[in-house]
Design a protein around this motif. Structure first.
Motif, PDB file in Angstrom:
ATOM      1  N   LEU A  53       0.825  -1.204   0.000  1.00  0.00           N
ATOM      2  CA  LEU A  53       0.000   0.000   0.000  1.00  0.00           C
ATOM      3  C   LEU A  53       0.864   1.259   0.000  1.00  0.00           C
ATOM      4  N   LEU A  54       1.880   1.254   0.875  1.00  0.00           N
ATOM      5  CA  LEU A  54       2.753   2.424   1.016  1.00  0.00           C
ATOM      6  C   LEU A  54       3.832   2.500  -0.056  1.00  0.00           C
ATOM      7  N   GLY A  55       4.024   1.400  -0.779  1.00  0.00           N
ATOM      8  CA  GLY A  55       5.125   1.357  -1.733  1.00  0.00           C
ATOM      9  C   GLY A  55       6.460   1.327  -1.027  1.00  0.00           C
ATOM     10  N   LEU A  56       6.540   0.532   0.039  1.00  0.00           N
ATOM     11  CA  LEU A  56       7.767   0.460   0.838  1.00  0.00           C
ATOM     12  C   LEU A  56       8.843  -0.295   0.071  1.00  0.00           C
ATOM     13  N   ARG A  57      10.005   0.333  -0.076  1.00  0.00           N
ATOM     14  CA  ARG A  57      11.103  -0.265  -0.830  1.00  0.00           C
ATOM     15  C   ARG A  57      12.130  -0.890   0.101  1.00  0.00           C
ATOM     16  N   ALA A  58      13.051  -1.617  -0.496  1.00  0.00           N
ATOM     17  CA  ALA A  58      14.063  -2.331   0.289  1.00  0.00           C
ATOM     18  C   ALA A  58      14.951  -1.373   1.080  1.00  0.00           C
ATOM     19  N   ASP A  59      15.127  -0.139   0.582  1.00  0.00           N
ATOM     20  CA  ASP A  59      15.977   0.814   1.283  1.00  0.00           C
ATOM     21  C   ASP A  59      15.247   1.563   2.393  1.00  0.00           C
ATOM     22  N   GLY A  60      13.971   1.192   2.662  1.00  0.00           N
ATOM     23  CA  GLY A  60      13.210   1.816   3.726  1.00  0.00           C
ATOM     24  C   GLY A  60      12.385   3.014   3.296  1.00  0.00           C
TER      25      GLY A  60
END
Length: 650
Positions: free
Chosen positions: A267-274
């Motif tokens: 939902l938030l589009g959370l990526r591996a880099d935080g």
């Protein structure tokens, strides 16, 4: 500047290093926490040692899920080492002046924040401030639709009437009054049923143009902290929208309710880099966001969600406030639901409930805060009858009481039992046969394999066989307190596999076999498989006539999705499951295995969550017996948060 690593194997000359080593040896700090204190000293060599020790302990507490170190609290009574150490923190008020490079009241960019006797790592303090700001902004009263129109809609959604308050109906009415609402309830209290009706209510009002500040249909998003929880909510909503909802709302309203549920990370589009795609500068395009299983949300994720929501949107949170909190720091749902049992509704709130639900709630001794006007607690369990031992045990655990434990366990024909798993024959019998070979209401794993073999003999079509096997496997689940150790998930998965091999239903020395149950351990968005989903390995005849092992998963629309084992890298056998991983699931027969030697991992919330996974039968396999059971009930994993202390009252 390179900081020499702490070496507790040799005699440290430095006083601070000696203290840190002693704390590590007493298991009151981790090596990482001690190294953090040394790092802080490198930033400010003149910092008082007491502050550095407190910072190390604050880091340790964060790893246990606590968002701050309470310097005003007493030292842990069960820890003599900390009791001797704690007086060093008595002068905490002068730390702001002694070490301004390390600690401030929040206005500076120091690594530590000191607020009202609470010491924070800065990021946890920042998350807490963002949550308080976001939550309080959504407690402002909204213009309401006409009460008679809402009452008519609720009459359609809740046709059965009772002289007793219907808290599902009341919850729907309450969620209209503010931009943030919380619905909490124990097992079987109808949280999913309530949210379906709430979605139909809000979308129905919006399509009629009767929802103030909304134009046209609501843009609705549904989410959950884990892939498993998202999949379960999606399956439940799809079944309800295609079933009971047809009699509750017009087709155009049903068509405007989403069926897909996504993870909060997606939902938030959370990526591996935080980093996240959606935030205050780029908010989500949503009018209503519903999040299920909110107890599993960490404080950091909640802060990110509130940041990403437009100011005009609504947020509805669902969950069981007494269940296990997130494995990360924070207990936001429990904090939001403080005092919910008392229904401390204001006169305006009670008047709205009376007008829309025709229930006159009693006047509370004290009216609650603005936060409490947005919280609804579902109180009636439709899963457990009044005589259910499981239900009564869960209530005893929730209240922290053990006065009726012995009587509950001694009741004849009870739906729960306690035994010592140190007897190998008893434990083997539980895992294979449940409560006995003839006890179909309390099966073990052999029942599942016999169902599988029967389906193969009957040459059931693959889809039908997969549905039968997925259902049969969900009839029993062994839950463990932890992953490692002699009573952990790893050891129990090996034991069950060996027992089934001796029974001749599982082949030796073969990784993939008919009936192998596996759990996805990481979201695989490319395959649309989510962390926590369980699949069953089955022989499938392919188009070329050959038979290969394939893994069957249930989709949101009750369809079966097949995957080759070669495509499933992040999977584990799942005869045994941790209690944390079981959240959001239920099983006809559930067994909870725990040992006194793991008491550091055992607490009331873990026990409550394990017990409430059982639907019909519960086996408590406790190395430590009733005494361990009482210890767990007495030991609450209290997460000390005070986000809404000093909150305004209506």
């Amino acid at each position: 500047m390179k900081i020499p690593a702490l070496d507790c194997g040799k005699r440290e000359r430095d006083a601070l290093r000696r203290l840190l080593c002693e704390a590590v040896e007493q298991a009151c700090l981790r090596p990482w926490d001690a190294q953090f204190a040394l790092f802080l000293r490198s930033l400010d060599p003149s910092a008082p040692p007491a502050l550095l020790l407190a910072a190390a302990r604050c880091s340790y507490e964060a790893a246990q899920g606590q968002v701050h170190l309470d310097l005003l609290a007493d030292a842990p009574a069960e820890n003599p080492f900390l009791q001797n150490w704690w007086p060093r923190f008595a002068d905490w008020q002068v730390w702001l002046h002694q070490a301004p490079l390390l600690v401030a009241a929040g206005e500076e960019t120091t690594p530590l924040v000191l607020s009202d006797g609470r010491l924070y790592l800065r990021r946890f303090w920042q998350d807490e401030q963002r949550i308080v700001e976001g939550v309080r902004a959504r407690f402002a009263a909204l213009p309401l639709p006409p009460a008679d129109l809402v009452a008519a809609q609720l009459d359609r959604l809740f046709p059965a009437r009772s002289p007793q308050p219907d808290w599902q109906r009341i919850a729907c009415a309450l969620m209209l009054r503010h931009r943030l609402g919380v619905i909490s309830g124990g097992p079987g209290t109808g949280k999913t049923t309530t949210v379906l009706r709430l979605l139909l209510l809000l979308q129905g009002l919006a399509l009629q143009g009767a929802l103030p500040q909304s134009q046209g249909p609501l843009r609705i998003r549904l989410a959950a902290p884990t892939g498993k929880a998202a999949a379960r909510l999606s399956q439940s909503l799809v079944q309800s929208l295609d079933g009971e909802a047809q009699d509750l709302a017009p087709p155009e309203v049903i068509a405007a309710i989403p069926r897909a549920v996504e993870t909060v990370h997606r939902l938030l589009g959370l990526r591996a880099d935080g980093r996240v795609r959606y935030h205050r500068g780029q908010p989500l395009a949503v009018d209503l966001l519903v999040i299920d299983e909110t107890s599993m949300l960490s404080q950091e994720l909640m802060a990110r969600i509130l940041d990403a929501l437009p100011p005009s949107s609504r947020l509805i949170l669902l969950g069981d406030k007494d269940q296990l909190a997130s494995v990360e720091a924070g207990a936001v749902l429990a904090e939001l639901c403080a005092n919910a049992e008392w229904a401390r509704y204001s006169e305006d709130t009670r008047r709205w409930i009376a007008a829309t639900c025709a229930y006159g709630l009693p006047v509370p001794e004290t009216e609650g805060s603005a936060r409490e006007q947005s919280v609804a607690l579902l109180r009636h369990s439709y899963r457990f009858a009044s005589h259910s031992g499981i239900g009564r045990l869960a209530e005893q655990i929730r209240r922290g009481q053990d006065t009726q434990i012995a009587a509950l366990l001694d009741e004849p024909e009870s739906d729960l039992r306690l035994f010592l798993p140190t007897n190998p024959q008893e434990l083997d019998a539980l895992l294979l046969h449940g409560w006995g070979e003839e006890q179909v209401d309390a099966p073990g794993y052999l029942h599942f394999f016999r169902q599988l073999q029967a389906g193969l003999r009957r040459r059931l079509p693959p889809e039908e066989l997969a549905r039968q096997c997925l259902q049969a496997f969900s009839e029993f689940q062994l839950l463990c307190a932890r992953r490692d150790g002699p009573w952990g998930v790893g050891a129990m998965n090996r034991l069950v596999t060996q027992l089934l091999q001796r029974q001749g239903v599982v082949p030796s020395h073969r990784e993939w076999f008919a009936g192998r149950p596996v759990i996805i351990t990481r979201n695989v968005y490319g395959l649309q498989l989510m962390n926590g989903e369980i699949g069953i390995t089955l022989p499938l005849k392919l188009a070329d006539g050959q038979t290969q092992m394939q893994v069957a998963f249930a989709g949101a629309n009750a369809e079966i999705r097949w995957f080759s084992p070669l495509r499933l890298r992040d999977v584990e056998t799942v005869f045994a499951l941790t209690v944390h991983k079981s959240q959001g699931s239920e099983y006809r027969h559930c067994a909870f295995l725990a040992a006194a030697e793991d008491r550091d991992f055992l607490h009331r919330e873990l026990l409550y969550t394990a017990v409430t996974r059982a639907r019909s039968r519960l086996s408590l396999a406790l190395v430590g017996g009733q005494e361990l059971l009482r210890e767990m009930i007495a030991h609450s994993l209290l997460r000390r948060q005070q986000m809404f202390s000093g909150e305004a009252h209506e």
